[in-house]
Design an enzyme around this catalytic site. Structure first.
Site, PDB file in Angstrom:
ATOM      1  N   LYS A  24       0.829  -1.206   0.000  1.00 23.09           N
ATOM      2  CA  LYS A  24       0.000   0.000   0.000  1.00 23.09           C
ATOM      3  C   LYS A  24       0.869   1.265   0.000  1.00 23.09           C
ATOM      4  O   LYS A  24       0.640   2.182  -0.768  1.00 23.09           O
ATOM      5  CB  LYS A  24      -0.931   0.027   1.231  1.00 23.09           C
ATOM      6  CG  LYS A  24      -1.848  -1.182   1.338  1.00 23.09           C
ATOM      7  CD  LYS A  24      -2.820  -1.047   2.505  1.00 23.09           C
ATOM      8  CE  LYS A  24      -2.166  -1.062   3.877  1.00 23.09           C
ATOM      9  NZ  LYS A  24      -1.651  -2.384   4.295  1.00 23.09           N
ATOM     10  N   ARG A  63      11.364  -1.165  10.928  1.00 20.67           N
ATOM     11  CA  ARG A  63      10.324  -0.898  11.918  1.00 20.67           C
ATOM     12  C   ARG A  63      10.347  -1.905  13.063  1.00 20.67           C
ATOM     13  O   ARG A  63      10.575  -3.087  12.836  1.00 20.67           O
ATOM     14  CB  ARG A  63       8.951  -0.922  11.238  1.00 20.67           C
ATOM     15  CG  ARG A  63       8.592   0.409  10.600  1.00 20.67           C
ATOM     16  CD  ARG A  63       7.409   0.290   9.708  1.00 20.67           C
ATOM     17  NE  ARG A  63       6.308  -0.500  10.276  1.00 20.67           N
ATOM     18  CZ  ARG A  63       5.134  -0.653   9.699  1.00 20.67           C
ATOM     19  NH1 ARG A  63       4.904  -0.068   8.544  1.00 20.67           N
ATOM     20  NH2 ARG A  63       4.202  -1.382  10.246  1.00 20.67           N
ATOM     21  N   ARG A  92      12.100  -5.526   4.711  1.00 25.76           N
ATOM     22  CA  ARG A  92      11.775  -4.133   4.436  1.00 25.76           C
ATOM     23  C   ARG A  92      12.576  -3.117   5.253  1.00 25.76           C
ATOM     24  O   ARG A  92      12.837  -3.314   6.416  1.00 25.76           O
ATOM     25  CB  ARG A  92      10.275  -3.950   4.743  1.00 25.76           C
ATOM     26  CG  ARG A  92       9.766  -2.540   4.677  1.00 25.76           C
ATOM     27  CD  ARG A  92       8.282  -2.506   4.571  1.00 25.76           C
ATOM     28  NE  ARG A  92       7.591  -2.708   5.849  1.00 25.76           N
ATOM     29  CZ  ARG A  92       6.271  -2.602   5.988  1.00 25.76           C
ATOM     30  NH1 ARG A  92       5.517  -2.343   4.933  1.00 25.76           N
ATOM     31  NH2 ARG A  92       5.719  -2.779   7.158  1.00 25.76           N
ATOM     32  N   ARG A 138      -0.473  -8.830  13.604  1.00 21.58           N
ATOM     33  CA  ARG A 138      -0.976  -7.876  12.611  1.00 21.58           C
ATOM     34  C   ARG A 138      -1.843  -8.579  11.564  1.00 21.58           C
ATOM     35  O   ARG A 138      -2.865  -8.050  11.127  1.00 21.58           O
ATOM     36  CB  ARG A 138       0.188  -7.144  11.942  1.00 21.58           C
ATOM     37  CG  ARG A 138       0.769  -6.063  12.849  1.00 21.58           C
ATOM     38  CD  ARG A 138       2.224  -5.768  12.531  1.00 21.58           C
ATOM     39  NE  ARG A 138       2.400  -5.133  11.234  1.00 21.58           N
ATOM     40  CZ  ARG A 138       3.582  -5.031  10.618  1.00 21.58           C
ATOM     41  NH1 ARG A 138       4.665  -5.537  11.167  1.00 21.58           N
ATOM     42  NH2 ARG A 138       3.664  -4.424   9.454  1.00 21.58           N
ATOM     43  N   ARG A 178      -9.482   0.671   9.183  1.00 25.03           N
ATOM     44  CA  ARG A 178      -9.095  -0.703   9.484  1.00 25.03           C
ATOM     45  C   ARG A 178     -10.198  -1.441  10.246  1.00 25.03           C
ATOM     46  O   ARG A 178     -10.047  -2.623  10.534  1.00 25.03           O
ATOM     47  CB  ARG A 178      -7.844  -0.695  10.344  1.00 25.03           C
ATOM     48  CG  ARG A 178      -6.555  -1.023   9.634  1.00 25.03           C
ATOM     49  CD  ARG A 178      -5.444  -0.844  10.653  1.00 25.03           C
ATOM     50  NE  ARG A 178      -4.224  -1.517  10.353  1.00 25.03           N
ATOM     51  CZ  ARG A 178      -3.204  -0.975   9.692  1.00 25.03           C
ATOM     52  NH1 ARG A 178      -3.297   0.232   9.180  1.00 25.03           N
ATOM     53  NH2 ARG A 178      -2.088  -1.645   9.542  1.00 25.03           N
TER      54      ARG A 178
HETATM   55  P1  ADP Z   1       1.172  -2.216   8.068  1.00 26.00           P
HETATM   56  O1  ADP Z   1      -0.004  -2.043   7.173  1.00 26.00           O
HETATM   57  O2  ADP Z   1       2.429  -2.445   7.309  1.00 26.00           O
HETATM   58  O3  ADP Z   1       0.966  -3.207   9.161  1.00 26.00           O
HETATM   59  P2  ADP Z   1       0.917   0.509   9.166  1.00 26.00           P
HETATM   60  O4  ADP Z   1       2.103   1.358   9.082  1.00 26.00           O
HETATM   61  O5  ADP Z   1      -0.267   0.873   8.357  1.00 26.00           O
HETATM   62  O6  ADP Z   1       1.453  -0.934   8.877  1.00 26.00           O
HETATM   63  O7  ADP Z   1       0.433   0.395  10.695  1.00 26.00           O
HETATM   64  C1  ADP Z   1       1.311   0.013  11.735  1.00 26.00           C
HETATM   65  C2  ADP Z   1       0.552  -0.144  13.050  1.00 26.00           C
HETATM   66  O8  ADP Z   1      -0.090   1.097  13.411  1.00 26.00           O
HETATM   67  C3  ADP Z   1      -0.588  -1.149  13.046  1.00 26.00           C
HETATM   68  O9  ADP Z   1      -0.134  -2.453  13.287  1.00 26.00           O
HETATM   69  C4  ADP Z   1      -1.483  -0.606  14.175  1.00 26.00           C
HETATM   70  O10 ADP Z   1      -0.953  -0.906  15.445  1.00 26.00           O
HETATM   71  C5  ADP Z   1      -1.372   0.890  13.988  1.00 26.00           C
HETATM   72  N1  ADP Z   1      -2.412   1.428  13.073  1.00 26.00           N
HETATM   73  C6  ADP Z   1      -2.197   2.006  11.853  1.00 26.00           C
HETATM   74  N2  ADP Z   1      -3.361   2.391  11.302  1.00 26.00           N
HETATM   75  C7  ADP Z   1      -4.334   2.046  12.164  1.00 26.00           C
HETATM   76  C8  ADP Z   1      -5.753   2.152  12.166  1.00 26.00           C
HETATM   77  N3  ADP Z   1      -6.409   2.708  11.114  1.00 26.00           N
HETATM   78  N4  ADP Z   1      -6.451   1.688  13.228  1.00 26.00           N
HETATM   79  C9  ADP Z   1      -5.818   1.137  14.275  1.00 26.00           C
HETATM   80  N5  ADP Z   1      -4.482   0.982  14.346  1.00 26.00           N
HETATM   81  C10 ADP Z   1      -3.738   1.431  13.310  1.00 26.00           C
END
Ligand code: ADP
Ligand code: ZN
Length: 216
Positions: free
Chosen positions: A13, A162, A127, A173, A88
């Site tokens: 994404k 990360r 990554r 996740r 999400r």
């Molecule tokens: P990825 O999609 O690679 O897991 P992101 O960078 O989008 O990573 O998100 C990393 C973390 O941030 C998630 O695992 C969660 O803990 C938190 N997070 C991000 N966006 C949201 C969201 N919309 N709602 C709840 N938690 C979120």
């Protein structure tokens, strides 16, 4: 045009969002990036989210909806928004719909990026990102330049991994994705905005499918 990029962690994404920002003058709103900023800011909220994120669990709807509401209130954009990693949960999806409606904006496409779990684990553990501009690198497909100079921003940057890009957090996740986020596929299908593309293809092919999804 306003779009959502939907897909499990590691689906690509962020990489596709960066491309759309460059080519279509869109603005990327990544709740993951916003939360990572919040945690380095040393605020109370930052401390609370840090532990949750490292475990791989979702941060509360209240916090992420608040972050998105702030950004949307800050102004409009000609190219439109890319929502990356948000919504999400179904509650977040409803909140986004309401926020956009208040602004007189539409949600034009929801692009689901499909990938399988094995590919995700391989991608995520390989990554890293440029500490200066956020460009995404991958040990196998797009290694960090040998001279340490980022190909995107031209800086001799620090390349970061990360804290939640490890196998244990990744399991959490993925589970969060299947339990809480994947119901959004049905939700947006019912609303008629869903387009699904193959996120496993080569980067340029994914980019082509993305363009077709947005323009078709
Ligand atoms: P990825 O999609 O690679 O897991 P992101 O960078 O989008 O990573 O998100 C990393 C973390 O941030 C998630 O695992 C969660 O803990 C938190 N997070 C991000 N966006 C949201 C969201 N919309 N709602 C709840 N938690 C979120
Ligand atoms: Zn860079």
């Amino acid at each position: 045009m306003n779009i959502i990029l939907l897909g499990p962690p590691g689906a690509g994404k962020g990489t596709q969002a960066q491309r759309l920002v460059k080519h279509r003058n869109m603005v990327q709103l990544s709740t993951g990036d916003m939360l990572r900023e919040a945690r380095t800011s040393g605020t109370e909220m930052g401390k609370v989210v840090a532990a949750v994120m490292d475990r791989g669990d979702l941060v509360t709807d209240e916090i992420v909806i608040g972050l998105i509401r702030e950004r949307l209130a800050a102004g409009t954009t000609d190219g439109g928004y890319i929502f990356d990693g948000f919504p999400r949960t179904l509650a977040q999806a409803d909140a986004l719909g309401a926020l956009l409606e208040e602004l007189g904006e539409s949600l034009d496409r929801v692009v689901e990026m499909q990938v399988d779990d094995e590919a995700l684990v391989a991608r995520i553990t390989a990554r890293s990102t440029c500490g200066n501009c956020g460009e995404v690198y991958n040990d196998n497909t797009k290694p960090i330049p040998a001279d340490g100079v980022c190909t995107s921003c031209g800086e001799a940057a620090e390349f970061k991994r990360r804290a939640d890009d490890n196998e244990e957090s990744l399991k959490t996740r993925l589970l969060a994705y299947y339990k809480q986020t994947s119901p959004l596929i049905g939700y947006y299908h019912a609303k008629g905005t869903l387009v699904s593309i193959n996120g496993l293809a080569a980067m340029e092919e994914v980019a082509t499918s993305m363009d077709q999804a947005l323009d078709g």
